[in-house]
Scaffold this motif. Structure first.
Motif, mmCIF file in Angstrom:
data_model
loop_
_atom_site.group_PDB
_atom_site.id
_atom_site.type_symbol
_atom_site.label_atom_id
_atom_site.label_comp_id
_atom_site.label_asym_id
_atom_site.label_seq_id
_atom_site.Cartn_x
_atom_site.Cartn_y
_atom_site.Cartn_z
ATOM 1 N N MET A 1 -2.154 -0.248 -4.423
ATOM 2 C CA MET A 1 -2.869 0.041 -3.179
ATOM 3 C C MET A 1 -4.102 -0.852 -3.043
ATOM 4 S SD MET A 1 -2.634 4.205 -3.155
ATOM 5 C CE MET A 1 -3.706 4.339 -1.742
ATOM 6 N N VAL B 1 0.835 -1.211 0.000
ATOM 7 C CA VAL B 1 0.000 0.000 0.000
ATOM 8 C C VAL B 1 0.864 1.252 0.000
ATOM 9 C CG1 VAL B 1 -1.703 1.331 1.306
ATOM 10 C CG2 VAL B 1 -1.943 -1.152 1.117
ATOM 11 N N GLY C 1 2.605 1.776 -3.367
ATOM 12 C CA GLY C 1 1.617 2.231 -4.337
ATOM 13 C C GLY C 1 1.232 3.681 -4.131
ATOM 14 N N LEU C 2 1.064 4.098 -2.873
ATOM 15 C CA LEU C 2 0.701 5.483 -2.577
ATOM 16 C C LEU C 2 1.805 6.443 -2.995
ATOM 17 C CD1 LEU C 2 -1.150 7.583 -1.235
ATOM 18 C CD2 LEU C 2 -0.065 7.025 0.950
#
Length: 278
Positions: free
Chosen positions: A234, A197, A200-201
């Motif tokens: 994410m 996550v 990805g962020l």
């Protein structure tokens, strides 16, 4: 299975579309036949990844996709830029592919199998964390996620059709597919899921900001694709399955169209400015 079929269908359709488009786009180019050989090898490697029943077999397709990617980046090898860019991409691929190969060895060591045909083998939290982070390393390198996103602008040195199929459609999403396959492992490890996550962020923010300052159309589209793949990462980290699959399918088709239209859009824009007196 139900996860493989959408990716197999997407690969066949988009590779066929790129092949038809390139027949006109690369007409009379000295590397015409070489382009189609590499395109077919890429398609074979991608289909091997998406139809494999184990992580061992995925490695074979993974390496074939990486090799054809590098050779197409250096397609115009009589210029320095494409060759330097291809060597840079090759070094990043080789460094990150260690994660996939080591993860496969770790699966054989901890669970005595790397097959996912009959469900992933159960792993302890610590083993799942190690394998999940190794697979994340491989996926981040292939999908140009932070901190490996620097190779993406260099990959734009290749022909526009190969940029469309690799960095707008199929290759850039291979890392996301790998994580979707490994989702049972990620579910066993909160640390690995959180890492997916966060990466990805960071990539989504990075791709959005840098894409808005890019000086050329292809690089801008590449960073836009990067941002969307970051969002897909994410979604996978949150434990969703079909939302990222639908996201990938829609994004791949739209981004392919944008890449293929990019040269014509620039030409049309120049014509409009010329007709308006500059």
């Amino acid at each position: 299975d139900r996860l493989s079929l959408p990716f197999l269908a997407l690969t066949v359709i988009l590779v066929g579309l790129i092949g038809q488009f390139s027949a006109t786009y690369l007409h009379r180019d000295p590397g015409f036949a070489r382009f189609y050989i590499l395109l077919h090898l890429f398609a074979f490697g991608a289909l091997l990844i998406f139809s494999a029943g184990s992580f061992d077999l995925i490695i074979g397709g993974w390496e074939m996709v990486g090799l054809t990617s590098v050779l197409l980046i250096s397609f115009f090898h009589y210029r320095v830029g494409p060759v330097d860019g291809a060597l840079h991409v090759f070094s990043v691929y080789r460094a990150c592919d260690i994660g996939l190969i080591t993860a496969a060895f770790a699966m054989h060591h901890y669970a005595h199998t790397s097959s996912f045909v009959n469900g992933m083998p159960h792993l302890s939290n610590g083993d799942a964390t190690v394998i999940g982070l190794l697979l994340l390393l491989a996926a981040a390198g292939k999908s140009a996620q932070v901190p490996f996103s620097g190779w993406l602008p260099r990959a734009m040195e290749g022909p526009t059709p190969s940029s469309a199929i690799f960095y707008g459609a199929i290759s850039v999403h291979a890392g996301a597919y790998l994580l979707l396959r490994a989702q049972p492992i990620l579910n066993e490890s909160p640390i690995a899921s959180t890492a997916v996550v966060l990466i990805g962020l960071m990539t989504a923010v990075h791709g959005t900001v840098v894409g808005r300052t890019s000086a050329d159309a292809k690089t801008s589209l590449a960073y836009a694709a990067l941002a969307q793949v970051g969002v897909v990462f994410m979604e996978i980290g949150f434990g969703w399955t079909w939302v990222p699959v639908m996201h990938i399918a829609g994004h791949a088709m739209v981004r392919t169209l944008q890449f293929l239209r990019a040269p014509s859009v620039l030409h049309d824009d120049h014509q409009v400015h010329a007709a308006d007196g500059g």
